[in-house]
Design an enzyme around this catalytic site. Structure first.
Site, PDB file in Angstrom:
ATOM      1  CB  THR A  89      -1.090  -0.175   1.001  1.00  0.00           C
ATOM      2  OG1 THR A  89      -1.654  -1.462   1.110  1.00  0.00           O
ATOM      3  CG2 THR A  89      -1.542   1.090   0.855  1.00  0.00           C
ATOM      4  CE1 TYR A 102      -6.754  -4.188   7.011  1.00  0.00           C
ATOM      5  CE2 TYR A 102      -4.552  -5.172   5.512  1.00  0.00           C
ATOM      6  CZ  TYR A 102      -5.169  -3.988   5.809  1.00  0.00           C
ATOM      7  OH  TYR A 102      -3.584  -3.226   6.065  1.00  0.00           O
TER       8      TYR A 102
END
Length: 384
Positions: A36, A195
């Site tokens: 990310t 997640y």
């Protein structure tokens, strides 16, 4: 020839042999790990993002996994500067990324991402817990529970309803179908690091008593149905990879499974659901799992027969957590066990993360014996 190159030259070529994921041929065994970068304002990847990925393809990477892209679901994301895979503006950006990577001779998969209850990190690479607040009940998760790393597990939301679960599964399918239409060569499902999919798999955050919770087998149902929905949307020949880990950003000591049998109960149903390969995230790729010398990628390949990708501090001397504490950062020659594992067939590809941020031409440097540029945390502030 450098000392490092002399030491590993005997088996180095294994890194550069072609391989396959599903029906897709790759020019070598080197993948770019998804990282990310949060440099897509409003979720739209710009020309700088396209150049960033193109440089890695030009540098010799065979397969690029994009950073996580938020699927089309209202609570998928937690950062307005991380990219999404819906909306004409974002899709135009991704189309340019794909074109640039293909022009440079590389292959690229879109990583499909839903964060669940994990909120935006304070610092890139370190996750924070979702802390409730206005609208917390609307965050999608199996049980509305988050915690770990010494903090108590607590309910900050509500369990998802069956209709909500179905809507998220369908959103994964739409994201995958969109990726295929954009020209991506495959997709990777982010099922790791605490997640959403990981929240369904973990018994600490999945306390459901219906078909999506309970024993290990039932906790895999959500992930299996995501895979099946994606497969239904992209057809049998489009490559689908699933990324898994045992550790979480919010709890590095956490484990999804304590034994090979428990891990088999997770990965075998997911293999049967339709994935072509598994991407196994470890903090250090050379560390064994389940009290053995075999790492997670090796165990997963043994248990499923599917190709695997290993990852974790390749040519670095520290893990992500150690880096955040300022411990280590210099390149290290830890390629020898990696090459030996490839030669034995323990795993099929290797994913390189932070070292590729510092060295966009990492494959060329390895092959030519060129010294590595040391990685440092400050490199996360720019997209080069």
């Amino acid at each position: 020839m450098s000392a490092v190159q002399m030491k590993i030259s005997g088996s180095l070529e294994i890194l550069f042999k072609p391989t396959r994921i599903g029906g897709l041929e790759l020019r070598n065994r080197i993948a770019m790990a998804p990282m990310t970068r949060a440099m897509s304002p409003g979720g739209v990847p710009g020309e700088n993002v396209a150049r960033y990925y193109r440089r890695r393809a030009e540098g010799g990477v065979g397969l690029i996994m994009t950073e996580g892209t938020f699927i089309p679901h209202p609570s998928a994301g937690h950062d307005e500067n991380a990219p999404r895979i819906y909306g004409d503006d974002a899709l135009d950006g991704w189309r340019r990324v794909v074109e640039q990577v293909h022009d440079a001779g590389g292959r690229i998969f879109a990583q499909l991402w839903h964060v669940g209850l994990v909120r935006k990190p304070q610092v890139d690479g370190v996750g924070r817990l979702y802390d409730g607040g206005p609208g917390s009940d609307d965050r999608f998760s199996p049980s509305g529970i988050i915690g770990g790393n010494g903090l108590p597990f607590e309910r900050v939301g509500r369990p998802a309803t069956l209709s909500e679960i179905r809507s998220v599964i369908e959103a994964y399918g739409v994201g995958a179908r969109t990726a295929k239409a954009l020209g991506f060569d495959g997709v990777e499902i982010h099922g790791a690091h605490g997640y959403l999919i990981d929240q369904f798999l973990w018994d600490q955050t999945n306390l459901r008593e219906d078909a999506y919770g309970g024993d290990i087998g039932r906790r895999t149902r959500f992930a299996a149905e995501v895979i099946q929905e994606i497969r239904a949307n992209v057809g049998p020949d489009f490559p689908v990879v699933l990324r898994l880990s045992t550790w979480k950003q919010q709890d590095y000591s956490a484990r999804l499974a304590a034994s090979p049998d428990e891990w088999a109960a997770i990965v075998r149903p997911l293999a049967s659901a339709g994935v072509d390969a598994f991407h196994l995230s470890q903090r250090r790729y050379w560390e064994g799992e389940f009290g053995t010398d075999a790492n997670l990628a090796t165990w997963t390949k043994r248990l499923t027969g599917k190709p695997t990708i290993t990852v974790g501090s390749i040519t670095l001397d520290n893990s992500m957590a150690e880096m955040m504490r300022g411990e280590g950062s210099l390149p290290e020659n830890n390629l020898a066990p990696l090459l030996a594992g490839l030669e034995r067939g323990d795993f099929d590809l290797v994913a390189v993360g932070r070292a590729l941020i510092a060295n966009p031409d990492w494959p060329h440097r390895v092959r030519n014996g060129t010294p590595f540029v040391p990685y440092s945390l400050s490199m996360l502030q720019t997209l080069v």
